[in-house]
Design a protein around this motif. Sequence first.
Motif, mmCIF file in Angstrom:
data_model
loop_
_atom_site.group_PDB
_atom_site.id
_atom_site.type_symbol
_atom_site.label_atom_id
_atom_site.label_comp_id
_atom_site.label_asym_id
_atom_site.label_seq_id
_atom_site.Cartn_x
_atom_site.Cartn_y
_atom_site.Cartn_z
ATOM 1 N N ASN A 113 0.828 -1.209 0.000
ATOM 2 C CA ASN A 113 0.000 0.000 0.000
ATOM 3 C C ASN A 113 0.862 1.257 0.000
ATOM 4 O OD1 ASN A 113 -2.397 -1.448 0.006
ATOM 5 N ND2 ASN A 113 -2.538 -1.477 2.246
ATOM 6 N N GLU A 114 1.932 1.243 0.803
ATOM 7 C CA GLU A 114 2.815 2.405 0.826
ATOM 8 C C GLU A 114 3.502 2.595 -0.518
ATOM 9 O OE1 GLU A 114 5.435 1.611 4.037
ATOM 10 O OE2 GLU A 114 3.995 2.189 5.605
ATOM 11 N N SER A 115 3.921 1.473 -1.145
ATOM 12 C CA SER A 115 4.568 1.574 -2.449
ATOM 13 C C SER A 115 3.608 2.100 -3.503
ATOM 14 C CB SER A 115 5.114 0.199 -2.869
ATOM 15 O OG SER A 115 6.058 -0.283 -1.941
ATOM 16 N N VAL A 116 2.374 1.600 -3.464
ATOM 17 C CA VAL A 116 1.370 2.081 -4.427
ATOM 18 C C VAL A 116 1.100 3.559 -4.223
ATOM 19 C CG1 VAL A 116 -1.066 1.895 -5.072
ATOM 20 C CG2 VAL A 116 0.282 -0.168 -4.735
ATOM 21 N N ARG A 118 3.167 5.791 -2.964
ATOM 22 C CA ARG A 118 4.319 6.564 -3.450
ATOM 23 C C ARG A 118 4.351 6.599 -4.972
ATOM 24 N NH1 ARG A 118 7.066 3.942 0.899
ATOM 25 N NH2 ARG A 118 7.843 2.365 -0.552
ATOM 26 N N LEU A 119 4.068 5.468 -5.613
ATOM 27 C CA LEU A 119 4.054 5.436 -7.073
ATOM 28 C C LEU A 119 2.959 6.332 -7.631
ATOM 29 C CD1 LEU A 119 4.642 1.634 -7.768
ATOM 30 C CD2 LEU A 119 6.220 3.512 -8.213
ATOM 31 N N SER A 120 1.787 6.322 -6.976
ATOM 32 C CA SER A 120 0.694 7.175 -7.431
ATOM 33 C C SER A 120 1.065 8.641 -7.312
ATOM 34 C CB SER A 120 -0.564 6.873 -6.613
ATOM 35 O OG SER A 120 -1.633 7.723 -6.991
ATOM 36 N N SER A 122 4.111 9.850 -7.240
ATOM 37 C CA SER A 122 5.160 10.144 -8.223
ATOM 38 C C SER A 122 4.577 10.294 -9.615
ATOM 39 C CB SER A 122 6.208 9.028 -8.199
ATOM 40 O OG SER A 122 6.807 8.924 -6.929
ATOM 41 N N ALA A 123 3.622 9.415 -9.951
ATOM 42 C CA ALA A 123 2.999 9.503 -11.271
ATOM 43 C C ALA A 123 2.245 10.817 -11.444
ATOM 44 C CB ALA A 123 2.051 8.321 -11.469
ATOM 45 N N GLU A 124 1.544 11.246 -10.400
ATOM 46 C CA GLU A 124 0.827 12.520 -10.476
ATOM 47 C C GLU A 124 1.796 13.686 -10.650
ATOM 48 O OE1 GLU A 124 -1.577 12.813 -7.035
ATOM 49 O OE2 GLU A 124 -2.992 11.254 -7.659
ATOM 50 N N GLU A 125 2.930 13.614 -9.944
ATOM 51 C CA GLU A 125 3.924 14.679 -10.080
ATOM 52 C C GLU A 125 4.504 14.704 -11.495
ATOM 53 O OE1 GLU A 125 6.830 14.037 -7.104
ATOM 54 O OE2 GLU A 125 5.493 14.530 -5.420
#
Length: 211
Positions: A113-116, A118-120, A122-125
């Motif tokens: 969940n934490e990885s998802v 962070r990835l979300s 990062s993807a938004e950024e």
Amino acid sequence: DKKPNELLQQMIRIMDTDAARVLQEARNDFVFDQKMTVVYIALALLISFTLFLVMIQKTVILPTRRLMNDLAQMASGDFTHKIVVDSGDEIGQLAGSAAKLREDMGSIVKLINESVFRLSASAEEIVAKDFEEWKEVLVRDLDPETRIKAINALAAFGANGYAQEVAELITDILSNDADYQVQLAALKSTPKLGAAGFEAVRLAAGHGSGE
């Protein structure tokens, strides 16, 4: 002589009667003792069986049901429920293994969940950064081909929550840009914005043509 014999026989009969009575009483006592022994044995067996059932209920059935409920909650995805280990027998060892599995799976799910997240983020950024870069190209670059490329790239962001902002940019192009090819590219890109963005561009274009 006859009288002593009669007395002797009478005494013998009395003794036989007493002996028979004593023997019968002994037999009755023996039968009663046997019956009471059977009753005591039956009561002891009943009590022992009841205690055995209580022990089985407490040490086997209840822990097994509790463990089954814990495993069912784990199977449904709930790794927050604490598994109680209150014995050292086989069921207790199995409950301990289930508790260890719950902790491990809970840690893995938390890490995922934490990885998802962070990835979300990062993807938004990354999407926001790309959008701003293409927006900068559209505003500052004077080359029509480069601007058309920027329009097509920005239109693709409509599915990522930027439909309204892209619609405003296209509306500005349709209203103020003098290059026909750039305006045509802006019109062709509107279907990518979805219904809301397309309607905003249509209304703006109609308003501009009405003026």
